[in-house]
Design a protein around this motif. Structure first.
Motif, short mmCIF file in Angstrom:
data_model
loop_
_atom_site.label_atom_id
_atom_site.label_comp_id
_atom_site.label_asym_id
_atom_site.label_seq_id
_atom_site.Cartn_x
_atom_site.Cartn_y
_atom_site.Cartn_z
N ALA A 77 -39.94 12.87 -4.27
CA ALA A 77 -41.15 12.86 -3.45
C ALA A 77 -40.82 12.49 -2.02
O ALA A 77 -41.36 13.07 -1.06
CB ALA A 77 -42.16 11.88 -4.03
N ALA A 78 -39.93 11.53 -1.84
CA ALA A 78 -39.54 11.13 -0.49
C ALA A 78 -38.85 12.27 0.24
O ALA A 78 -39.17 12.57 1.39
CB ALA A 78 -38.63 9.90 -0.55
N ARG A 79 -37.92 12.90 -0.41
CA ARG A 79 -37.16 13.97 0.24
C ARG A 79 -38.03 15.19 0.52
O ARG A 79 -37.81 15.91 1.50
CB ARG A 79 -35.96 14.34 -0.61
N ALA A 80 -39.03 15.42 -0.33
CA ALA A 80 -39.96 16.53 -0.07
C ALA A 80 -40.74 16.31 1.21
O ALA A 80 -41.18 17.27 1.85
CB ALA A 80 -40.91 16.70 -1.25
N SER A 81 -40.91 15.05 1.59
CA SER A 81 -41.60 14.71 2.84
C SER A 81 -40.62 14.38 3.96
O SER A 81 -41.03 13.84 5.00
CB SER A 81 -42.53 13.51 2.61
N ALA A 82 -39.33 14.71 3.75
CA ALA A 82 -38.27 14.45 4.75
C ALA A 82 -38.16 12.98 5.07
O ALA A 82 -37.88 12.59 6.20
CB ALA A 82 -38.51 15.27 6.01
N VAL A 83 -38.39 12.14 4.07
CA VAL A 83 -38.26 10.70 4.23
C VAL A 83 -36.91 10.27 3.66
O VAL A 83 -36.66 10.48 2.47
CB VAL A 83 -39.39 9.96 3.49
N PRO A 84 -36.02 9.68 4.47
CA PRO A 84 -34.72 9.23 3.95
C PRO A 84 -34.89 8.19 2.86
O PRO A 84 -35.61 7.20 3.04
CB PRO A 84 -34.01 8.65 5.18
N ALA A 85 -34.27 8.40 1.72
CA ALA A 85 -34.37 7.48 0.60
C ALA A 85 -33.04 7.40 -0.12
O ALA A 85 -32.29 8.37 -0.17
CB ALA A 85 -35.47 7.92 -0.36
N ALA A 86 -32.74 6.25 -0.67
CA ALA A 86 -31.48 6.05 -1.39
C ALA A 86 -31.78 5.37 -2.72
O ALA A 86 -32.55 4.41 -2.77
CB ALA A 86 -30.52 5.20 -0.56
N LEU A 87 -31.17 5.88 -3.79
CA LEU A 87 -31.37 5.35 -5.13
C LEU A 87 -30.27 4.36 -5.48
O LEU A 87 -29.08 4.66 -5.35
CB LEU A 87 -31.38 6.49 -6.15
N GLU A 88 -30.66 3.17 -5.91
CA GLU A 88 -29.72 2.14 -6.34
C GLU A 88 -30.00 1.83 -7.81
O GLU A 88 -31.11 1.46 -8.18
CB GLU A 88 -29.90 0.87 -5.50
N ILE A 89 -28.99 2.01 -8.66
CA ILE A 89 -29.13 1.73 -10.08
C ILE A 89 -28.76 0.27 -10.33
O ILE A 89 -27.76 -0.23 -9.80
CB ILE A 89 -28.23 2.66 -10.91
N SER A 90 -29.55 -0.42 -11.13
CA SER A 90 -29.27 -1.83 -11.41
C SER A 90 -28.00 -1.96 -12.23
O SER A 90 -27.53 -1.00 -12.86
CB SER A 90 -30.44 -2.46 -12.17
N GLN A 91 -27.43 -3.16 -12.23
CA GLN A 91 -26.19 -3.38 -12.97
C GLN A 91 -26.37 -3.12 -14.45
O GLN A 91 -25.47 -2.61 -15.12
CB GLN A 91 -25.69 -4.81 -12.74
N SER A 92 -27.54 -3.43 -14.99
CA SER A 92 -27.80 -3.22 -16.41
C SER A 92 -27.97 -1.74 -16.74
O SER A 92 -27.82 -1.34 -17.90
CB SER A 92 -29.06 -3.97 -16.83
N GLY A 93 -28.29 -0.92 -15.74
CA GLY A 93 -28.55 0.48 -15.98
C GLY A 93 -29.96 0.76 -16.47
O GLY A 93 -30.32 1.91 -16.73
N ARG A 94 -30.78 -0.29 -16.58
CA ARG A 94 -32.15 -0.13 -17.10
C ARG A 94 -33.20 -0.20 -16.00
O ARG A 94 -34.39 -0.15 -16.29
CB ARG A 94 -32.44 -1.19 -18.15
N GLY A 95 -32.78 -0.32 -14.75
CA GLY A 95 -33.73 -0.40 -13.65
C GLY A 95 -33.15 0.26 -12.42
O GLY A 95 -31.99 0.66 -12.38
#
Length: 248
Positions: free
Chosen positions: A160-178
């Motif tokens: 959704a962010a990229r569709a609006s040309a909004v820079p976004a970065a995904l960070e996966i939690s250490q547990s992998g569940r968040g």
């Protein structure tokens, strides 16, 4: 213009990231769903240090981190853990460390320096950021997802962010569940505006996801529109902590 060697290194990195994307798609059992990468975002800063790669000097990497994760510099938080009881939490970093019965009003808070950031990145400390700045502004907003559908919902939020040309970065939690999704602004914006952007993107993600509801979405950072008197606002754990990154 960069050298041929630099171009080859970048191509290798792109291929590595594509392979990692495919691996994550398999882990998340996204078969049958659209996992095509969104159009590339141009996020390299045009001001110094410019494009930063694995081969860049350490000071350029630190400068890039500081540019992306702008938060209060007059104070930061550190994570503590009690190996005996298993308890853990966060506290503002103070001169001499916290002691039992210590009065917060008399504490000398330590500033977040380049040395602190470096210690965080190599894993010597675990740093927390206070995103709500003086004047009730912020430089980023973070959406927090947790639970069984966290990754699917976070990926929809990124889309959704990229569709609006909004820079976004995904960070996966250490547990992998968040997951955290970081949305960056080019300068300071009112916290109310930043949080409104985060809320709009959440609604767009719900439309894209179809079945997405609020069960995996936890909250936005910063939590507040206005800095509480005498307080620092809520903190968020800084990403890329060295020890945790090596054990993911």
């Amino acid at each position: 213009m960069g050298s041929v060697a630099e171009f080859v290194d970048l191509r290798r990195e792109v291929e590595r990231l594509r392979a990692e994307n495919a691996r994550l798609a398999r882990l998340l059992e996204l078969r049958g769903q659209d996992t095509t990468a969104a159009p590339e975002q141009l996020s390299a800063p045009v001001e110094p240090p410019g494009l930063v790669t694995m081969a860049s000097p350490a000071q350029d990497k630190l400068a890039l981190f500081a540019d992306r994760f702008r938060a209060r510099a007059d104070v930061y938080a550190v994570r503590w853990e009690n190996a005996r009881t298993g308890a853990a939490g966060w506290m503002p970093a103070v001169s001499g460390g916290w002691r039992k019965g210590m009065d917060r009003r008399g504490a000398t808070y330590l500033p977040r320096t380049a040395e602190v950031v470096a210690a965080h990145l190599v894993g010597d400390v675990f740093m927390g950021l206070y995103p709500l700045m003086a004047g009730n502004t912020c430089h980023f907003v973070v959406a927090d997802f947790d639970g069984p559908t966290a990754m699917l919902d976070a990926l929809a939020y990124v889309k959704a962010a990229r569709a609006s040309a909004v820079p976004a970065a995904l960070e996966i939690s250490q547990s992998g569940r968040g997951a955290h999704v970081w949305v960056f602004f080019t300068g300071a914006v009112p916290a109310a505006t930043g949080r409104a952007v985060g809320t709009v993107l959440l609604r767009e993600a719900m439309v894209l996801r179809g079945s997405m509801d609020l069960r995996s979405y936890d909250r936005l950072f910063p939590h507040q529109d206005v800095l509480p008197e005498g307080g620092f606002g809520n903190l968020i754990a800084a990403p890329l902590q060295g020890r945790r990154a090596r054990t993911d």
